[in-house]
Enzyme design. Structure first.
Site, mmCIF file in Angstrom:
data_model
loop_
_atom_site.group_PDB
_atom_site.id
_atom_site.type_symbol
_atom_site.label_atom_id
_atom_site.label_comp_id
_atom_site.label_asym_id
_atom_site.label_seq_id
_atom_site.Cartn_x
_atom_site.Cartn_y
_atom_site.Cartn_z
ATOM 1 N N GLU A 430 0.844 -1.181 0.000
ATOM 2 C CA GLU A 430 0.000 0.000 0.000
ATOM 3 C C GLU A 430 0.888 1.242 0.000
ATOM 4 O OE1 GLU A 430 -1.942 0.163 3.755
ATOM 5 O OE2 GLU A 430 -2.657 2.207 3.465
ATOM 6 N N ASP A 503 -0.803 -1.124 6.031
ATOM 7 C CA ASP A 503 -0.635 -0.591 7.380
ATOM 8 C C ASP A 503 -1.456 -1.410 8.372
ATOM 9 O OD1 ASP A 503 0.971 1.386 6.435
ATOM 10 O OD2 ASP A 503 -0.602 2.933 6.390
ATOM 11 N N ASP A 505 -3.578 -0.756 10.476
ATOM 12 C CA ASP A 505 -4.677 0.018 11.060
ATOM 13 C C ASP A 505 -5.961 -0.265 10.280
ATOM 14 O OD1 ASP A 505 -4.365 1.285 8.669
ATOM 15 O OD2 ASP A 505 -3.649 3.186 9.495
ATOM 16 N N ASP A 507 -7.606 1.484 8.072
ATOM 17 C CA ASP A 507 -7.533 1.724 6.631
ATOM 18 C C ASP A 507 -6.779 0.610 5.921
ATOM 19 O OD1 ASP A 507 -9.038 3.955 6.577
ATOM 20 O OD2 ASP A 507 -7.346 5.367 6.675
#
Ligand code: 2B7
Length: 642
Positions: A430, A503, A505, A507
């Site tokens: 990403e 990541d 998290d 998102d």
């Protein structure tokens, strides 16, 4: 024993045969229940419940209770007529004893009952009995309660009267044999899913499931007056439907009973589930073929007659008409024949005729009566047809240009140098900055890096032409080399491992889900064959006295802190994204094959329809279920020790 009485020795002979019968089941359990894994274990419950469902289908039972008891035995209760207790003419023992001790004692019993339930292997109560440490059956009939007990299939006492009652029904409790099954712990969720499906498939039947095990106490009740109509509503529950009513028909041709329900939503995916005798048929077969041809033919006829299609225009394809379709095709057939490699495809040709005939007749009538619905269905299919043609054109152009440039790999791809796919892996990363670190960190021989910019397209919300026009998706397709959908060829896979690195998290989880959705829809075998992984970047770095620890969860951080002591010398960094790690840290924590942890993504084949739902919940516009999806997402992922 020891008597020369002719009748008696004949009886002995019969008994011996019976014992041999059940001994065979214990010797080769896999032959009768598929396996001795968890799957086979749960199959025992289904076999018993199937008999109760048959009693419901015959019209004599409307409620079934299943409980997982504290000792991990299972009890099934129905309010049917109760298994007959009279002496069975041929066997000379009570009918109920025949049911539990003679192999393949299936079929019609005492008349009236219509035995349709296939079961995966269609073997029933005697097999469950043979594979149980003990089993007790209790029958309420004619004002009395009767009981019999068996151990490993052997009669412990003759059927005896144990009380009075004003009810009727059957109760079976069994303890699976722990010397036969790998593991004898029942999974509540597995049973819950199956019984919900069974309740949908048997309208009016109430199924109650209760877990009585200590610390796990819970219960649920399923009851759908609308049957498969409600099943379709359930499949569409987080979607916007194209019309209000679920289209439904049922009927019987010769000895095949057919039930079909369908409703379109505004998505681009199809969710048609087919069943034979209440068993799901993921590979379809004749019943599904009959349904598809009827839908395609009736809608094209309607579209022509009502000028939705001009004379020179091509017919709507089956795929066009099934875009956004949620449907259930359920048939009951006395003698199902299964074909194909996995023996899961219904082969009976008469099933095709039965479904096609019924659906053609009823759907033609329905469309005439409901022109607004017809318009919505045909209108969507016409749009799908245009998109399909545009996509075909785009593909033809793409094919030509790739031929010329001999399969140009995407520009952003930093490929690995080794050409043996077995040794190679590709990280889909990403963001460009993390992509940069990954390129620096990687082992150039075996690790390729494909950076993707931002959120990738949600394939649940886009039509095929847009999907195949999307740069990120094109890059993945060319990098993998396999092609998609019907052109998918695993032999052409350029990397053994496809590793999604986002990541740690919310998102990042969302982006990973979007990618998994794409794989699931366009190259599901990539997941099925275990090539898709999630990288696990750490959440925290802890430094203390020139030593470094990485923690991949809050719990892990707490554990490390307990070990090293919680004091001011601790320097804790929380990583907000991959971008915060330098190349060396990224290698050490997430990419080094000797140290990293990868999660392998798996599809729970037993609930493939649920997987659709979970993805949809995640992906759909309705925002509120989003949290759930991220949690649910963890379900697709099986821990992999590397
Ligand atoms: C082929 C065998 C398995 N059976 C009957 C009648 C009722 C009945 C059953 C059953 C599981 C756990 C609670 C028919 C069918 C045997 O013949 S099996 N109910 N329930 C069951 O197994 N539940 C029956 C005709 C007249 N009276 C009763």
């Amino acid at each position: 024993m020891g008597t020369n009485n002719n009748e008696q020795s004949q009886y002995d002979a019969e008994q011996i045969q019976i014992l041999e019968g059940l001994e065979a089941v214990r010797k080769r359990p896999g032959m009768y229940i598929g396996s001795t894994s968890t799957r086979g274990l749960h199959h025992l419950v289904y076999e018993i419940v199937d008999n109760a469902v048959d009693e419901a289908l015959a019209g004599f039972c409307n409620e079934i209770d299943i409980s997982i008891n504290e000792d991990n035995s299972v009890t099934v209760v129905d309010n049917g007529r109760g298994i007959p207790i009279g002496i069975h003419e041929k066997a000379g023992i009570p009918a109920v004893e025949v049911v539990f001790t003679i192999l393949h004692a299936g079929g019609k019993f005492g008349g009236g009952g219509y035995k349709v339930s296939g079961g995966l292997h269609g073997v029933g109560a005697s097999v469950v009995n043979a594979l149980s440490n003990w089993l007790e059956v209790e029958i309420s009939r004619d004002g009395k309660v009767y009981r019999q007990r068996y151990e490993r299939g052997n009669v412990i006492y003759k059927l005896k009267e144990v009380g009075k009652t004003d009810k009727t029904g059957t109760k079976v409790t069994f303890m699976p044999d722990d010397t036969i099954f790998d593991d004898v712990i029942f999974d509540y969720d597995t049973l819950r899913r199956r019984f919900r499906e069974m309740a949908f498939l048997t309208k009016g039947l109430r199924i109650n499931l209760e877990d009585k095990r200590e610390g796990k106490e819970k219960s649920v009740s399923f009851h759908y007056e609308g049957g498969i109509k409600e099943f379709v509503e359930y499949l569409n529950k987080n979607k916007t439907t194209l019309y209000d009513k679920v289209i439904y028909c049922e009927g019987q041709k010769d000895d095949i009973y057919v039930e079909v329900a369908l409703q379109h939503n505004d998505s681009y995916n199809e969710a048609t589930l087919s069943f034979v005798n209440n068993i799901t048929t993921p590979e379809g077969g004749m019943h599904l073929t009959g349904f598809k041809s009827a839908l395609t033919k009736v809608c094209n006829d309607y579209a022509r007659t009502n000028k939705f299609l001009k004379d020179k225009e091509e017919n709507l394809s089956g795929d066009d008409l099934r875009e956004g379709l949620a449907a259930i095709v359920s048939i009951k057939i006395p003698d199902p024949q299964f074909e194909g490699q996995t023996k899961q495809k219904l082969g009976n040709a008469e099933a095709r005729t039965a479904v096609e005939g019924l659906v053609s007749e009823k759907l033609t009538y329905f469309l005439e009566q409901n022109p607004q619905v017809a318009k919505a269905i045909i209108g969507k299919a016409v749009l799908a047809q245009r998109a399909r043609m545009a996509a075909r054109k785009a593909r033809d152009v793409a094919r030509k240009s790739t031929l010329e440039s001999s399969m140009a790999l995407p520009g952003k791809l930093a490929d690995c140098s080794d050409k043996d796919p077995k040794k190679c892996e590709i990280y889909i990363v990403e963001g460009d900055s993390a992509g940069g670190s990954a390129k620096t960190a990687r082992d150039r021989a075996t690790q390729a890096i494909l950076p993707l910019r931002g959120k990738i397209l949600n394939v649940e919300k886009a039509r095929i032409d847009r999907i195949l026009g999307n740069e990120e998706i094109k890059a993945m397709i060319t990098a993998f080399g396999t092609g998609i959908r019907e052109n998918f060829n695993i032999e052409k896979l350029r990397y053994d491992k496809i590793i999604i690195m986002t990541d740690a998290d919310v998102d990042g989880a969302h982006i990973a889900t979007l990618m998994l959705t794409f794989f699931f829809r366009f190259m599901p075998d990539l997941i099925r064959q275990g090539h898709v992984y999630l990288a696990q970047p750490p959440l925290y770095k802890l430094e203390k006295n020139k030593k470094t620890w990485y923690a991949y969860s809050d719990d892990e951080l707490a554990k490390i802190l307990d070990e090293v002591g919680r004091d001011q010398n601790n320097k804790i960094q929380r990583y907000k994204g991959l971008g915060e790690m330098d190349a060396e840290q990224l290698w050490d924590t997430t990419m080094d094959p000797d140290k990293r942890v990868l999660l392998r993504v798996a599809i729970d084949e037993e609930s493939e329809s649920e997987l659709d739902i979970t993805f949809d919940t995640l992906m759909g516009e309705k925002v509120e279920p989003r949290r759930e999806f991220i949690e649910a997402n963890a379900k697709f992922v099986k821990n992999l020790d590397i």
